[in-house]
Design an enzyme around this catalytic site. Sequence first.
Site, PDB file in Angstrom:
ATOM      1  N   SER A 111       0.820  -1.213   0.000  1.00  0.00           N
ATOM      2  CA  SER A 111       0.000   0.000   0.000  1.00  0.00           C
ATOM      3  C   SER A 111       0.857   1.267   0.000  1.00  0.00           C
ATOM      4  O   SER A 111       1.951   1.291   0.557  1.00  0.00           O
ATOM      5  CB  SER A 111      -0.873  -0.016   1.266  1.00  0.00           C
ATOM      6  OG  SER A 111      -1.290   1.274   1.612  1.00  0.00           O
ATOM      7  N   GLN A 132       0.562  -0.645  -4.873  1.00  0.00           N
ATOM      8  CA  GLN A 132      -0.734   0.042  -4.929  1.00  0.00           C
ATOM      9  C   GLN A 132      -0.524   1.537  -4.760  1.00  0.00           C
ATOM     10  O   GLN A 132       0.044   1.968  -3.753  1.00  0.00           O
ATOM     11  CB  GLN A 132      -1.674  -0.474  -3.827  1.00  0.00           C
ATOM     12  CG  GLN A 132      -3.007   0.265  -3.743  1.00  0.00           C
ATOM     13  CD  GLN A 132      -3.018   1.381  -2.729  1.00  0.00           C
ATOM     14  OE1 GLN A 132      -2.397   1.268  -1.680  1.00  0.00           O
ATOM     15  NE2 GLN A 132      -3.708   2.476  -3.026  1.00  0.00           N
ATOM     16  N   TYR A 134      -2.220   5.220  -4.365  1.00  0.00           N
ATOM     17  CA  TYR A 134      -3.330   6.158  -4.228  1.00  0.00           C
ATOM     18  C   TYR A 134      -2.966   7.369  -5.060  1.00  0.00           C
ATOM     19  O   TYR A 134      -1.776   7.704  -5.223  1.00  0.00           O
ATOM     20  CB  TYR A 134      -3.479   6.601  -2.768  1.00  0.00           C
ATOM     21  CG  TYR A 134      -4.217   5.633  -1.890  1.00  0.00           C
ATOM     22  CD1 TYR A 134      -5.454   5.120  -2.263  1.00  0.00           C
ATOM     23  CD2 TYR A 134      -3.700   5.249  -0.654  1.00  0.00           C
ATOM     24  CE1 TYR A 134      -6.149   4.246  -1.437  1.00  0.00           C
ATOM     25  CE2 TYR A 134      -4.389   4.380   0.175  1.00  0.00           C
ATOM     26  CZ  TYR A 134      -5.608   3.881  -0.222  1.00  0.00           C
ATOM     27  OH  TYR A 134      -6.290   3.031   0.595  1.00  0.00           O
ATOM     28  N   THR A 160      -5.904   2.338  -6.966  1.00  0.00           N
ATOM     29  CA  THR A 160      -7.141   2.252  -6.190  1.00  0.00           C
ATOM     30  C   THR A 160      -7.989   3.470  -6.528  1.00  0.00           C
ATOM     31  O   THR A 160      -7.606   4.608  -6.261  1.00  0.00           O
ATOM     32  CB  THR A 160      -6.821   2.170  -4.686  1.00  0.00           C
ATOM     33  OG1 THR A 160      -6.062   0.987  -4.480  1.00  0.00           O
ATOM     34  CG2 THR A 160      -8.098   2.110  -3.857  1.00  0.00           C
ATOM     35  N   ARG A 169     -15.308   7.075   8.655  1.00  0.00           N
ATOM     36  CA  ARG A 169     -15.216   5.902   9.542  1.00  0.00           C
ATOM     37  C   ARG A 169     -15.436   6.368  10.977  1.00  0.00           C
ATOM     38  O   ARG A 169     -14.562   7.004  11.585  1.00  0.00           O
ATOM     39  CB  ARG A 169     -13.876   5.218   9.342  1.00  0.00           C
ATOM     40  CG  ARG A 169     -13.770   4.652   7.905  1.00  0.00           C
ATOM     41  CD  ARG A 169     -12.896   3.465   7.844  1.00  0.00           C
ATOM     42  NE  ARG A 169     -11.550   3.814   8.244  1.00  0.00           N
ATOM     43  CZ  ARG A 169     -10.615   4.245   7.403  1.00  0.00           C
ATOM     44  NH1 ARG A 169     -10.872   4.360   6.118  1.00  0.00           N
ATOM     45  NH2 ARG A 169      -9.427   4.536   7.832  1.00  0.00           N
ATOM     46  N   LYS A 256      -8.386  -1.124  -9.161  1.00  0.00           N
ATOM     47  CA  LYS A 256      -9.098  -1.674  -7.997  1.00  0.00           C
ATOM     48  C   LYS A 256     -10.178  -0.705  -7.546  1.00  0.00           C
ATOM     49  O   LYS A 256      -9.921   0.504  -7.435  1.00  0.00           O
ATOM     50  CB  LYS A 256      -8.081  -1.892  -6.870  1.00  0.00           C
ATOM     51  CG  LYS A 256      -8.650  -2.254  -5.504  1.00  0.00           C
ATOM     52  CD  LYS A 256      -7.510  -2.602  -4.553  1.00  0.00           C
ATOM     53  CE  LYS A 256      -7.994  -2.976  -3.171  1.00  0.00           C
ATOM     54  NZ  LYS A 256      -8.274  -1.816  -2.305  1.00  0.00           N
ATOM     55  N   HIS A 280     -13.546  -1.430  -1.146  1.00  0.00           N
ATOM     56  CA  HIS A 280     -12.588  -1.061  -0.102  1.00  0.00           C
ATOM     57  C   HIS A 280     -12.974  -1.679   1.252  1.00  0.00           C
ATOM     58  O   HIS A 280     -12.773  -1.092   2.307  1.00  0.00           O
ATOM     59  CB  HIS A 280     -12.524   0.463   0.022  1.00  0.00           C
ATOM     60  CG  HIS A 280     -11.139   1.007   0.240  1.00  0.00           C
ATOM     61  ND1 HIS A 280     -10.390   1.544  -0.770  1.00  0.00           N
ATOM     62  CD2 HIS A 280     -10.361   1.087   1.354  1.00  0.00           C
ATOM     63  CE1 HIS A 280      -9.227   1.964  -0.286  1.00  0.00           C
ATOM     64  NE2 HIS A 280      -9.186   1.677   1.012  1.00  0.00           N
ATOM     65  N   ARG A 283     -15.126   0.434   3.641  1.00  0.00           N
ATOM     66  CA  ARG A 283     -14.512   1.547   4.386  1.00  0.00           C
ATOM     67  C   ARG A 283     -14.709   2.887   3.695  1.00  0.00           C
ATOM     68  O   ARG A 283     -14.282   3.914   4.194  1.00  0.00           O
ATOM     69  CB  ARG A 283     -13.016   1.287   4.561  1.00  0.00           C
ATOM     70  CG  ARG A 283     -12.738   0.110   5.463  1.00  0.00           C
ATOM     71  CD  ARG A 283     -11.316  -0.374   5.353  1.00  0.00           C
ATOM     72  NE  ARG A 283     -10.329   0.455   6.006  1.00  0.00           N
ATOM     73  CZ  ARG A 283     -10.057   0.432   7.303  1.00  0.00           C
ATOM     74  NH1 ARG A 283     -10.732  -0.360   8.092  1.00  0.00           N
ATOM     75  NH2 ARG A 283      -9.119   1.202   7.808  1.00  0.00           N
TER      76      ARG A 283
HETATM   77  C1  LIG Z   1      -7.068  -1.530   7.710  1.00  0.00           C
HETATM   78  C2  LIG Z   1      -7.240  -1.474   6.227  1.00  0.00           C
HETATM   79  C3  LIG Z   1      -6.400  -0.671   5.480  1.00  0.00           C
HETATM   80  C4  LIG Z   1      -6.551  -0.620   4.094  1.00  0.00           C
HETATM   81  N1  LIG Z   1      -5.674   0.130   3.364  1.00  0.00           N
HETATM   82  C5  LIG Z   1      -5.773   0.130   2.016  1.00  0.00           C
HETATM   83  C6  LIG Z   1      -4.812   0.812   1.236  1.00  0.00           C
HETATM   84  O1  LIG Z   1      -3.885   1.407   1.763  1.00  0.00           O
HETATM   85  N2  LIG Z   1      -4.967   0.783  -0.107  1.00  0.00           N
HETATM   86  C7  LIG Z   1      -6.003   0.113  -0.727  1.00  0.00           C
HETATM   87  O2  LIG Z   1      -6.104   0.115  -1.956  1.00  0.00           O
HETATM   88  N3  LIG Z   1      -6.913  -0.538  -0.001  1.00  0.00           N
HETATM   89  C8  LIG Z   1      -6.815  -0.572   1.348  1.00  0.00           C
HETATM   90  N4  LIG Z   1      -7.721  -1.275   2.078  1.00  0.00           N
HETATM   91  C9  LIG Z   1      -8.762  -2.042   1.375  1.00  0.00           C
HETATM   92  C10 LIG Z   1      -8.267  -3.455   1.061  1.00  0.00           C
HETATM   93  O3  LIG Z   1      -7.266  -3.456   0.060  1.00  0.00           O
HETATM   94  C11 LIG Z   1      -9.412  -4.337   0.566  1.00  0.00           C
HETATM   95  O4  LIG Z   1     -10.060  -3.700  -0.519  1.00  0.00           O
HETATM   96  C12 LIG Z   1     -10.443  -4.645   1.648  1.00  0.00           C
HETATM   97  O5  LIG Z   1      -9.808  -4.790   2.899  1.00  0.00           O
HETATM   98  C13 LIG Z   1     -11.201  -5.909   1.292  1.00  0.00           C
HETATM   99  O6  LIG Z   1     -12.185  -6.189   2.236  1.00  0.00           O
HETATM  100  P1  LIG Z   1     -11.990  -7.251   3.435  1.00  0.00           P
HETATM  101  O7  LIG Z   1     -11.090  -6.587   4.428  1.00  0.00           O
HETATM  102  O8  LIG Z   1     -13.373  -7.444   3.950  1.00  0.00           O
HETATM  103  O9  LIG Z   1     -11.382  -8.493   2.866  1.00  0.00           O
HETATM  104  C14 LIG Z   1      -7.586  -1.353   3.465  1.00  0.00           C
HETATM  105  C15 LIG Z   1      -8.426  -2.153   4.236  1.00  0.00           C
HETATM  106  C16 LIG Z   1      -8.259  -2.230   5.605  1.00  0.00           C
HETATM  107  C17 LIG Z   1      -9.161  -3.123   6.390  1.00  0.00           C
END
Ligand SMILES: Cc1cc2nc3c(=O)[nH]c(=O)nc-3n(C[C@H](O)[C@H](O)[C@H](O)COP(=O)(O)O)c2cc1C
Length: 408
Positions: A111, A132, A134, A160, A169, A256, A280, A283
Amino acid sequence: MTHRLDLCYSIERLRQRARRRLPRPVFDFFDGGAEDERTLEANAAAFAGVQLAPHILRDVSRVELSGALVGGPSGLPLAIGPTGAVGFGWRGGDVMLARAAAAAGVPYALSTSATASIEEIAEQAPGRLWFQAYILQDKNRLHELIARADAAGYEALVITADLPVGGKRERDLAHGLAFPMKITPRNFFQFACKPAWSLDMALRRPPAMPSLAGLNAVASDRKAMRSVAGRNYDPAFDLAALARLRDRWRGKLIVKGIVHNEDVEPLVRLGADALVVSNHGGRQLDGGIATLWALPEVVAAAAGRVPVLLDGGVRRGSDIYKALALGAAGVLTGRATLYGVLAGGEAGAAKALAILRDELARTMQLCGTPSLDAIDAGVLRLPRPFPPYGPYAPRQAAARVPELMEEN
Ligand SMILES: Cc1cc2nc3c(=O)[nH]c(=O)nc-3n(C[C@H](O)[C@H](O)[C@H](O)COP(=O)(O)O)c2cc1C
């Protein structure tokens, strides 16, 4: 530690162990979703809403879980997806996730908000690496990060696209969460009851997010109703800007955050090599469609031209099986592997992957499908009407079990 991890025989058990280890504000950052967390729940509920009608009396003595994923070999039909701030939950957690991915032979996505640098991961984890990005407002920084990922040998750039602004959140707002964490009189007790974690953070230098160094502070702001994510990101980023970025990156491009079938065509034309159906992990937009329900329309629109992956709510090997049966080429893990590393470092991350591998293999055997190619939509019993939205072309098994020949 190993003994405690032995008791974690499911992703949910890893989650509970992580919850016991971490101060509440920290656990909630990893575990929580946006607003009322409806999309977070919907992702899981969609998997629960699909039932399997297994085939019997097929030879499943050998089961093959490896295959191609986004143009390279993968030990499982999954990659570890990008997650930020991992080091605040387990020091060095990003490298540990990347090493566990390499050991399992699956790709790892680093990330932009990771607590390890692009180079550190490339030096310490020998596997397939994706970076990845942003879309930062600071384009010089963005271009510098992309060039560094290229120089360090990352094979794919994951853009992303579902975060033009940060999601709201509310668990983070309630805790006043900031990175690095600030211990205040209000949250003192929550940190004091997890002394092992708190002493480590207090006595040693707090983890940093090297790719974001020098940009806006990563902190929530209750007055502005803004949780930790999003302040550095560019809401003006559009398709034309993505096309320009495509020209800067010679490796594979993975987009993504797609859930709408109309967004597929322009991305395929622009030269995306894979798409990830993602919200995501609930989130960002609350009220957004569950990813499993969005998958069929995206797969139909992609029409076999690019592989479509899915993330969101994957907690069981049978969830991976259902996603594949609905047309996904594979899944990304988010919280599943996060809970692993938060519960037990590198051994915990490896345990999460081992759980998913074991459950997927077992589901394939119990459904009479010994290879990934043999999985098709015929075993699914879907809610009616299905799909709730958009078109759907049921996945056909690539290798059907041959008819039995009469012997006499
Ligand atoms: C704590 C946390 C941090 C995340 N940080 C990023 C990130 O930095 N970049 C990104 O593309 N997605 C991020 N995501 C999203 C994840 O890549 C992914 O899309 C998501 O966690 C999938 O859902 P799941 O946790 O239910 O499996 C994050 C998710 C969580 C839970």
